[in-house]
Design a protein around this motif. Sequence first.
Motif, PDB file in Angstrom:
ATOM      1  N   LYS A  65     -82.750 -38.436 -99.199  1.00 11.94           N
ATOM      2  CA  LYS A  65     -81.637 -38.657-100.111  1.00 11.94           C
ATOM      3  C   LYS A  65     -82.078 -39.632-101.197  1.00 11.94           C
ATOM      4  CE  LYS A  65     -76.630 -39.288 -99.903  1.00 11.94           C
ATOM      5  NZ  LYS A  65     -76.577 -38.814-101.268  1.00 11.94           N
ATOM      6  N   ASN A  66     -81.685 -39.339-102.417  1.00 11.43           N
ATOM      7  CA  ASN A  66     -82.077 -40.187-103.541  1.00 11.43           C
ATOM      8  C   ASN A  66     -81.259 -41.469-103.593  1.00 11.43           C
ATOM      9  OD1 ASN A  66     -83.977 -38.368-104.446  1.00 11.43           O
ATOM     10  ND2 ASN A  66     -82.586 -37.375-105.900  1.00 11.43           N
ATOM     11  N   TYR A  67     -81.868 -42.488-104.141  1.00 14.32           N
ATOM     12  CA  TYR A  67     -81.126 -43.716-104.448  1.00 14.32           C
ATOM     13  C   TYR A  67     -81.864 -44.413-105.583  1.00 14.32           C
ATOM     14  CZ  TYR A  67     -84.749 -46.520-102.179  1.00 14.32           C
ATOM     15  OH  TYR A  67     -85.947 -47.118-101.871  1.00 14.32           O
ATOM     16  N   ALA A 101     -93.352 -47.320-111.167  1.00 14.66           N
ATOM     17  CA  ALA A 101     -94.642 -47.890-111.570  1.00 14.66           C
ATOM     18  C   ALA A 101     -94.831 -49.283-110.965  1.00 14.66           C
ATOM     19  CB  ALA A 101     -94.716 -47.953-113.095  1.00 14.66           C
ATOM     20  N   GLU A 115     -93.186 -44.698 -99.093  1.00 14.84           N
ATOM     21  CA  GLU A 115     -91.836 -44.172 -99.320  1.00 14.84           C
ATOM     22  C   GLU A 115     -91.719 -42.723 -98.866  1.00 14.84           C
ATOM     23  OE1 GLU A 115     -91.120 -47.156-103.112  1.00 14.84           O
ATOM     24  OE2 GLU A 115     -90.970 -45.003-103.451  1.00 14.84           O
ATOM     25  N   LEU A 136     -77.845 -41.429-116.306  1.00  7.23           N
ATOM     26  CA  LEU A 136     -78.562 -42.408-115.488  1.00  7.23           C
ATOM     27  C   LEU A 136     -79.976 -41.948-115.133  1.00  7.23           C
ATOM     28  CD1 LEU A 136     -75.753 -43.312-112.917  1.00  7.23           C
ATOM     29  CD2 LEU A 136     -76.620 -44.737-114.778  1.00  7.23           C
ATOM     30  N   TYR A 137     -80.220 -40.655-115.253  1.00  9.35           N
ATOM     31  CA  TYR A 137     -81.475 -40.114-114.750  1.00  9.35           C
ATOM     32  C   TYR A 137     -82.553 -39.921-115.807  1.00  9.35           C
ATOM     33  CZ  TYR A 137     -78.963 -39.340-110.420  1.00  9.35           C
ATOM     34  OH  TYR A 137     -78.265 -39.530-109.258  1.00  9.35           O
ATOM     35  N   SER A 155     -92.282 -42.561-103.784  1.00 12.22           N
ATOM     36  CA  SER A 155     -91.485 -41.368-104.066  1.00 12.22           C
ATOM     37  C   SER A 155     -90.542 -41.660-105.224  1.00 12.22           C
ATOM     38  CB  SER A 155     -90.673 -40.961-102.841  1.00 12.22           C
ATOM     39  OG  SER A 155     -89.705 -40.001-103.250  1.00 12.22           O
ATOM     40  N   VAL A 156     -90.586 -40.794-106.224  1.00  8.79           N
ATOM     41  CA  VAL A 156     -89.718 -40.985-107.381  1.00  8.79           C
ATOM     42  C   VAL A 156     -88.523 -40.041-107.341  1.00  8.79           C
ATOM     43  CG1 VAL A 156     -91.441 -42.031-108.876  1.00  8.79           C
ATOM     44  CG2 VAL A 156     -91.288 -39.553-108.752  1.00  8.79           C
ATOM     45  N   GLY A 157     -88.198 -39.544-106.145  1.00  8.08           N
ATOM     46  CA  GLY A 157     -86.941 -38.814-105.982  1.00  8.08           C
ATOM     47  C   GLY A 157     -87.102 -37.360-105.585  1.00  8.08           C
ATOM     48  N   GLY A 190     -93.830 -43.056-112.893  1.00  5.39           N
ATOM     49  CA  GLY A 190     -93.026 -44.148-112.358  1.00  5.39           C
ATOM     50  C   GLY A 190     -92.130 -44.804-113.394  1.00  5.39           C
ATOM     51  N   MET A 191     -91.653 -44.016-114.366  1.00  8.73           N
ATOM     52  CA  MET A 191     -90.818 -44.576-115.428  1.00  8.73           C
ATOM     53  C   MET A 191     -89.441 -45.002-114.912  1.00  8.73           C
ATOM     54  SD  MET A 191     -90.659 -45.249-118.700  1.00  8.73           S
ATOM     55  CE  MET A 191     -91.968 -44.362-119.529  1.00  8.73           C
ATOM     56  N   GLN A 192     -88.891 -44.229-113.968  1.00  5.12           N
ATOM     57  CA  GLN A 192     -87.507 -44.448-113.535  1.00  5.12           C
ATOM     58  C   GLN A 192     -87.454 -45.305-112.260  1.00  5.12           C
ATOM     59  OE1 GLN A 192     -86.864 -42.965-116.620  1.00  5.12           O
ATOM     60  NE2 GLN A 192     -84.905 -42.654-115.601  1.00  5.12           N
ATOM     61  N   THR A 193     -86.236 -45.750-111.927  1.00  2.00           N
ATOM     62  CA  THR A 193     -86.087 -46.492-110.669  1.00  2.00           C
ATOM     63  C   THR A 193     -85.717 -45.564-109.512  1.00  2.00           C
ATOM     64  OG1 THR A 193     -83.765 -46.961-111.112  1.00  2.00           O
ATOM     65  CG2 THR A 193     -85.351 -48.626-111.820  1.00  2.00           C
ATOM     66  N   LEU A 194     -85.475 -44.300-109.812  1.00  5.12           N
ATOM     67  CA  LEU A 194     -85.060 -43.380-108.752  1.00  5.12           C
ATOM     68  C   LEU A 194     -86.103 -43.330-107.632  1.00  5.12           C
ATOM     69  CD1 LEU A 194     -82.687 -41.352-108.230  1.00  5.12           C
ATOM     70  CD2 LEU A 194     -84.295 -39.548-108.870  1.00  5.12           C
ATOM     71  N   SER A 195     -85.610 -43.332-106.407  1.00  2.00           N
ATOM     72  CA  SER A 195     -86.492 -43.147-105.266  1.00  2.00           C
ATOM     73  C   SER A 195     -85.765 -42.315-104.223  1.00  2.00           C
ATOM     74  CB  SER A 195     -86.909 -44.500-104.692  1.00  2.00           C
ATOM     75  OG  SER A 195     -87.861 -44.299-103.657  1.00  2.00           O
ATOM     76  N   CYS A 196     -86.400 -42.109-103.101  1.00  3.18           N
ATOM     77  CA  CYS A 196     -85.826 -41.251-102.083  1.00  3.18           C
ATOM     78  C   CYS A 196     -86.171 -41.831-100.717  1.00  3.18           C
ATOM     79  CB  CYS A 196     -86.438 -39.853-102.229  1.00  3.18           C
ATOM     80  SG  CYS A 196     -85.558 -38.589-101.328  1.00  3.18           S
TER      81      CYS A 196
END
Lengths: 355, 75, 414
Positions: free
Chosen positions: A185-187, A194, A213, C113-114, C350-352, C405-411
């Motif tokens: 699930k994304n968050y 980076a 992760e 946001l994305y 993981s970026v999402g 890795g530009m965004q803060t999104l993760s999973c």
Amino acid sequence: MAARYRAIFCLNQFFGGLGGEDKAYLAPQLLEGARGPGIFLERLVPEVEVVATLVCGDNYLAEKTELAISEILALLRPWFENEEKDRVHLLLAGPAFNAGRYGLACGAICKAVRECFAVPAVTAMYPENPAVEEYRKDVLIARAGEDVMAMEESLKNMAGLACKLLQGEELLPGRDDYIPQGRRKNYFAEKSGAVRAVDMLLKKLAGEPFSTEYVMPVFDRVAPAPAVQDMAIARLALVTSGGIVPHGNPDRIEAANASRFGAYPLQGLSAFSAETHQSAHGGYDATFANENPNRILPLDVVRELEAEGAFGSLHDTYYATVGNGTSVANAKKYGSEIAKRLLADGVQAVILTST
Amino acid sequence: MTKAIEEKGIAVVHACSIVPISKTVGANRILPTVAIPHPFGDPDKDPEEEKKMRKELVEKALRALATPIDQQQVF
Amino acid sequence: MAFERGDITVADVRFGGQTKLREKMLFLDEKALTDFLLSRDDRIANCLVSIARPGDSIRILCVKDVLQPSCKIRDDGPGVGRRHNLDNVAVVTCGKIVGFQEGIIDMSGPGALYTPFSGTLNVVLDVNVIPGLTPHQHEDTIRNAGHAAADFLGEAGRSVAPDTLQSYAALEETAASPDLPRVVYVYMLLSQGLLHDTYVFGRNAREGMPRTIDPVMLLDGAITSGNCVSACDKNSSWHHQHNPLLRELYLRHGRDLNFTGVVLTNEPVRLAAKEESAEKTIALIQGMNADGVILSKEGFGNPDADQMLLTRGLEKAGIKLVAISDEFAGPDGASQSLADTAEEADAVVSVGNANERILLPPMERLLGPVSDLRRLAGAWPHSLHEDGSLEVELQAIIGATNELGMQTLSCREV
């Protein structure tokens, strides 16, 4: 505080107070009110009222699982399908601590009740309980201690998580003490990918602990099917994930994460051509495929080989989907459906092409 | 898809360009092909030659299907 | 010899008058821009220019590339001299669907946001090409139009004093403590033919890879995108201009680590080429005496194999590695995330999950080839609802799971 949630509590013969190993073959029975840990639970978590206790022998459930589950569902049905005011809201089972048979029983009951009555069904186990791997994806398993010494915290945790579910709250690993259920699930993290990458590398280089992760999965394997005995009489089928479809893409198979596969006739076709077929795939340069779709699914030479007797005959349908961001679960589903049709036509061998 | 078909006892040869992916997802009979946009072709070759190569690849696929194996094999 | 990068912040963009930047306001002569684009490429039939600002009720469709307007003030060759960037302005090119996977930018609402481009002042070019072009020519036309427009706008910053001016020396000239770990950045570039290409100094990255490159060259805009598909994890030209890993490695150079260099590598289409490329890349990195590597990616599916080949090889060679990747775990997150895996990949950012769905509410204005919206709905995991809202997977949003890795999104697993 008055109880807000009416629960059925599930226990084995031992915790249900009906006997020890000698009663392990006890058939499921429903007793009124709370028993053993259920009484303790009502004291610890006043929001929950235990209206009935289901007791089942460990061995009975382990050895006659299907029968036991159908008996249990029959016993519980009236409670979950009652008039609104008398309806039961949830099922709790265990805690099973590190007891394997008990864990499997709790898992099986929770899974069945959740699927059958669409109510929260929560159990609690020690993370190393062998039933955890079997059921964690289908059943919410609260983390429990290793043995009965941890009864109080395990009960509180299990009932607390169940209450959260009933209130529609989202459970999160780290914050809530349960065993993650294998869903990604994304968050939004605090730092960009980076920055997290450089942080992780510096820790790894310094020999400090870090957490990846994404933990690499272990793929399941299938035993190789037996070889085709006599190719000269074998029936062959063609399947592709390279997105070759009749011109105009009649089934509108998506260019990525395809939600379906197509089955298309091969009767009377000696080869694909730019006029009859095209690529619907969005993941590669389709110029070459559109010029000559045989470059993806080699029908032209398959027909020649058929005429030369290199194999028996060609199944007169080919199957196509787009393997581009397509989930493994979907790919599996398409594979099974295709396999059914192939079996029905006596196909023994398949050439499956991918890009 | 390969595995779901193979589960039913039908022999499958997975013809693909990127063998490591096929290996990872667990295909059993793997046939390496030319390139992602044209696994059974090569636009740089003249059409005759290209078709000959395509035919050889399919013949190899048929051989793979007729080969008994007890574990993953790249043909 | 140093490279200076000057960033100019713009307050707003407006149509009108001559194109110039005055008191933080960028004025854009729309007609001069379209005339310029049409005069330099007769394959363009027409070009519609619009402005989209952060917070606007605007959805931009079929986005091909995003570029930052900039101009070289003193051009002493690549990576030397001075470049001015219009920091929060972006040229967004869009056009009719060629590759199925052109993306979306929402300027407000949950989709905003994305993507980084809900935060930039966007000059949106909807480019229509003349009939009869091949897909290659179509994409080439739009790609070049984007670059020309970014140059055109960038000129407005030529004689403006930048808000920030940063000087970068070539890496070998900057001192760093020998006690700090030596970190190399491995920059994977998608290079697979039509719609999936990347250009280094204007040359297709299919050739001449892997190679080392001084990071100041990258800051000076050496890499541009020719990848018009895979919206969520393509590296647009803007992403290459703003590579966040470079920024982070420069920032920590001499403090936490020794930024030792950048290796560019490609993601070819043949396995033998992938293996050869990985081997050469590993040899290059070994030659740089690297202790650690950060590995970024573009795309998904077969590029996973490139990433895993490098991960396996480098870890076996004793070089510690962190890889950045997005996931395709299905809409419910229950499926396998990657096409290829390796035991050695024990440190992954993981970026999402790009398959996760999002409901994008209706917007007042749609920019780009609106007639293709229906086609988008069929050709992509989208569904267009009666009220104009759009249910999409995150993979439809430009930059949502950017693998630099530009965004803060993760999973995570729940």
